[in-house]
Every structure is written in structure tokens, then in C-alpha cells.
Design an enzyme around this catalytic site. Sequence first.
Site, PDB file in Angstrom:
ATOM      1  CG  HIS A  84      -0.092   5.543   3.084  1.00  0.00           C
ATOM      2  ND1 HIS A  84       1.125   5.712   2.459  1.00  0.00           N
ATOM      3  CD2 HIS A  84      -0.881   4.911   2.181  1.00  0.00           C
ATOM      4  CE1 HIS A  84       1.065   5.214   1.234  1.00  0.00           C
ATOM      5  NE2 HIS A  84      -0.140   4.713   1.048  1.00  0.00           N
ATOM      6  CG  ASP A 220       4.295   6.289   3.807  1.00  0.00           C
ATOM      7  OD1 ASP A 220       3.807   5.553   4.689  1.00  0.00           O
ATOM      8  OD2 ASP A 220       3.604   6.806   2.914  1.00  0.00           O
ATOM      9  CB  SER A 632       0.479   2.306  -1.004  1.00  0.00           C
ATOM     10  OG  SER A 632       0.107   3.520  -1.595  1.00  0.00           O
TER      11      SER A 632
END
Length: 697
Positions: A84, A220, A632
Site C-alpha cells: 500500500h 502487503d 507502514s
Amino acid sequence: MKKLVLLLLAALLSAPQLRADKGMWLPSLIGSRIKDMKAKGFRLTAEDIYSVNEASLKDAVVLFNGGCTGELISDEGLLLTNHHCGYSAIQSHSSVEHDYLTHGFWAMNRQEELPNPKLYVSFLVRMDDVTDRVLKGVKDDLPVGKRDEKIRSNIDGVIAEATRGTRYKADVESFFYGNQYFLFVYENFTDVRLVGAPPSSVGKFGGDTDNWMWPRHTGDFSLFRIYADSENRPADYSPDNVPYRPRRSLAISTEGLKEGDFTFIYGFPGTTKQYILSDEVDYILNRSNPHKIGLRTMRLDIMGEEQAKSVATRIQYASKHAGVANAWKKWQGESKGLARLGTLENKREAERRFQQWADAHPAYADVLPQMHGLYAELAPYAFARDYYAEAYGAVELTRFASRLVRAGAGQREAMAREFYKDYSPVIDARIAKKTWGEYLRNVPQEFLPEAFAQAVAVAGGVDAAVEKLFAESRLTDSVRFAAWLSLDEASRQAALEADPAVAMAAAFDGVYLERIAGPYRDLNARIAALYRVYMRGLMEMEPDAVFYPDANLTLRVSYGRMEGYKPLDGVYYTPQTTLEGIMEKDNPDIYDYDIPQRLRDLYAGKDYGRWAVDGTVPVAFLATNHTTGGNSGSPVLNGRGELVGLNFDRTWESTMSDIEFDPAKCRNIAVDIRYVLFLIDKVGGAGYLLDEMRFAR
């Protein structure tokens, strides 16, 4: 000033009673935590984590594109971050003919790696406490504006000195609401190329449904490579550039973790607000979040309906939909968590205790009453600002119109190409009808643009006004824009000034700048000045308590352990998921759960190669590390500093942790590095990349 710095240092060092899973620690001060970390399983030294003179783990961690974290996993510039985080880059290279979002992308050699002109990464060179230099000549009795001006001048001097004669960039960041300041010196690299990404049905497996949730089965991750010039220095993209040679890259452990094992995270957490007053919690919980959630629900419903009608539209709006949905779901979990913990009442009780203490300490007696009063003044401006961002700002056409007016004539054609590539006037008009209707219904008259109100009245309603605007504007599609661009310069400028989208943008922007932004900024500055005093008072009141600085997108270490949790009575979530869970969710009829056939085939044949563990493949795990946005892509490391996973999310029950951390339920979610390697090797067919990685023995 020296007394204040000593007080802050004592607060950072006096932390043995704090649970390890709470806190985001500055790497340069991590020595104060090493004893506690070692007691929990850490096997390295403070110098291994952060050193200026020697290569350390900090040199393998980057700020990725100004908002995520990435890490070097080879000595040839290979970089790992979240899918992402790389999503917009992947999407920018995607088309109906080359749908890398759906099918994934794998460069099979260096020549196939894809450049990304706007992408950059930042290495931290060093951090220094510069509190005395920033606050030199700054008196407590200076008016807020004068004080800020003096501090800004001092900061400019610190930055200029730190970067003079170098290729570095630098920032000075405030800690504890302006009681402490640190200098951060960075080296930026701008030639960053896409190397690999799994299909979205892997990298975004579960989509918005699984976002923020556990159990999780999302791969991810994405891979990039940093390039430099022949002397290993930053350089803009050139075919002559070569892979960057980092001072340090991470060794990869394939041993995995078991529940209770030590973990730590190195990354750039974005924003936390652990010390805010009850007034702000009340506003978030009872006013801001409910309205913002409602507005984004409308947008997501419209995007989803239109994306389901067309593959091209699905690709165009994939990144936009994900961006809107992320905060939408986070706010819901945040509100639920704050209510469950009783955070509002907890804050009020803490403020009652502070006031009792402050009544006997004149320097602090009036701080809370003043802050409560200013928060009451701020509320209407904060609400109007929320609606400007989430209702008016939801409409792409008027935002583009505003940017177009401000841009130079030579920039407009390039801006338009980028804008129309991923734009649907149908979606935008539907969103405008909904969100502008809510603006009209909920925002006080004093913050309502007169031109907007008049357009609605003349047209006979918001829907009709939006239809008229979209029908008449020259900016709603690339054909009309090209026709406008073909006009002579004088006609083009006149047409732009007369365009209804430009006029509407000017109306909303004008109200925001003239009636909202100024008071909002000034009131917040006054509140921030009082927070500085309040924070100092808290530390004096509780000299043995632990205070760690809020996150502000600067490099931090957080540590804890692999551990599950109880979300509900009678339910316990174990901390590891496997490939079996992916197959249980696999559904070819649902885009976000339609895994690649290759993965199904590997599962059917149990063809896992060296990545097999007990007859399956580990996929994701939970840990108690304190994280937030910006983490992240952060590396999750074991006690030996070896890469075991890649942080990508928190559980839904954890989303209030930016304001109040709950050790019983707050968990970060990481993709297991063994699943990443399995996907690169067995699904992507890019096993050659493993040859440049360093595996722990």
C-alpha cells in the site's frame, strides 16, 4: 533551560516500570532502554541500533516517499516496503493492457525495473538535541507570535549550519509541545525504481473488509531499488545510474517467532496525541469522527458502485478508493476504542488531579481554564475546517480548478494529463451532490460561501447546481480541456477566469482562507503555547512518571513481543496466520479475495519449497509494538536485529492507540517475511532476487 532539559532527559530515562509495548523511543537515546530490552530478549547494543560514526541498523531504514517506512534488504539497494506504500507507483504504471494492480509486476532483470519520477527515500544521517540553540533568547513572557518568530529564526540558523557545504537536507522538530527540539539531518535519493509487487489480490488481500482486522492474510509488500551515481551519491533518474550501496542492510531470519518472543520495530511513526486534553477527545469522539465517517461512507458507496461497472474505472479509482477507505475505517475503530476505554472521562479525571496540584503552584494555576476556554472558541472553526476538507475537498474538479489557476501556463498541460488519466466526472458529480449537500445542511451560515448558496438557490437545489456546473465547465474532461488550451492566450485566460468550477473553487477557498484558516491557526497556536506549560507542569507534578514524546514522523524504536489478544469475552486471537486461512477466504467471485491461480495450484500440490513450516506457509503475525501511520513498511526485527516481518497495520481494536494505548488489546500486524519470500520465489517467479539477500544462520 538546563533545568528543563534535565527534566525531560530524566523523564525519558526513568522508564523501567513502563510496559515495553508502550512508547516510541528516539534511537539516539535508546541506551536508556537497553537494560529493559535485554531483559525481554534483545541481544545487541545501543550502538547497533543507532550510531553516527559506525554503520548501524538506522542506516538500513528509510523514510519512504515522505509517509511510510522502508528497509534495505541487500547490498545492491533492494528495498522492501508495503504494497500500500508503493500502491500509487504501481497504479501509475498500470493500464487496461498492463494491469499490474490485478496481475502484479516482477522485473526479471535490472533493465525491466520501472522508474518513478516523484518517488524518493530519505536516510537519517544523524539526530542531535538542539533545544538550547532553538530556545536561545526566547523568553516565556514573549507574545506567541514573537516567540514563534524567534524560534523559527533560530531553527533556520541551526538548519543552515547543519547543511552548509553538504548535499543533505535537515529539519528541526519539536518534542513535548516545544519543550525540547531535535535536529534531523537526511540524505535523499530520488532515483527509486519499482522491482516487484504481488497482485492486489495478494498485496491487498481482503481489501477494505479485512483492513484493520485480525485474523489477517495480506501479503502487503512491494520491492523497489535505490539507484545512485557512480560515486554512490544521490542523483535524479539516469540510465547511467547504478544500484545504491548502503552502509547497512538487514539480515533476514527464516526461523520465525513463537508467542512471547521479543520483537522491535524501527520506523517513522507519523502522529500520536497521547497528552491532549479532554476537550479534544470530546470533539473527536462526539463530533468530528461521526461527521467525517458519514461523508466518507457516501464517497465510498459511489466509487464502489461505479468501479463495479468498468474495469477501467476500477483501475482509475483503486488508489483513491483505498485512500478514502483507510481513514474511514480507522476513525470507526478509534471511536469505538475511545468509548470502550472511557478515555474522555479518564482525561477529565486526570485534569481534575492536575488542577488540584496546580492550585498550589501559581505558575500553572490558570493553564487548564485558559485551554478549556480556547478549545470552546476553536470548536466551530475546527468543524468548518473538517467540512471544508471532507465535503468540499471531496470533489476533484474544483480542487483541480484551484491548482490550475495557481499553476504557471507551462505546467497546466502536464497537470491535466496526470489529472484526467484517473478521473471520472460521473463519480465526481455524484460525490459533489452528496457531500456539498451535507456542507449546506451542517455548516453554519457564517462559513457558507455566498456564491455556492446563490448557485443552489438559482438552480433549485444542490443536485441541479452541481449538474449545471459540470455541464458548463471546460475542465470536466480532456477533450474540453484541449479545446480550451487551443485558444489564444487572452481568450484562454478569460475563459479560465469565467469557468464555473474555477469560480466555485474560489468561493470555497476564499471562505476558508478568510473566515476559517486564520482563526483556526491562531487559536491552535495559543493552545499549543499553553500545552508547553501544561506538559512542563505534568512532569513537575509526577517526577517519577514516564513521558515519551509523541510521534512526529521522525525515526523511532518501539519494542514488545509476539502476542495474541482477547477482542471479546470468550474469544482469543492467536498471533499467527497461515496459508490455510487464505484458502478458506479464497473466492473467485470477489475481487479482493480472488487469489492468483498460481497460488491455488501451489496449495493444491503443497509445493512450498523451502518456505514450508509444518505443512503450510506462515502469513502474518501480531505483536505488541506501539505503532501508528508512518510505521507502514517498518521492519519487524527479532532480538538479534534480523528481519522477521514487515509491519503493515494495527488491529481495529488498536486504532485509538494514537490517543490512548491499551496494552491488553493494542497489536500491530506484520506480514511474515517467510510469506514474502515464498511469494517472490514461488508465485512471482523472481527467485533470482533472493540471491542478493543475506540470510541469517
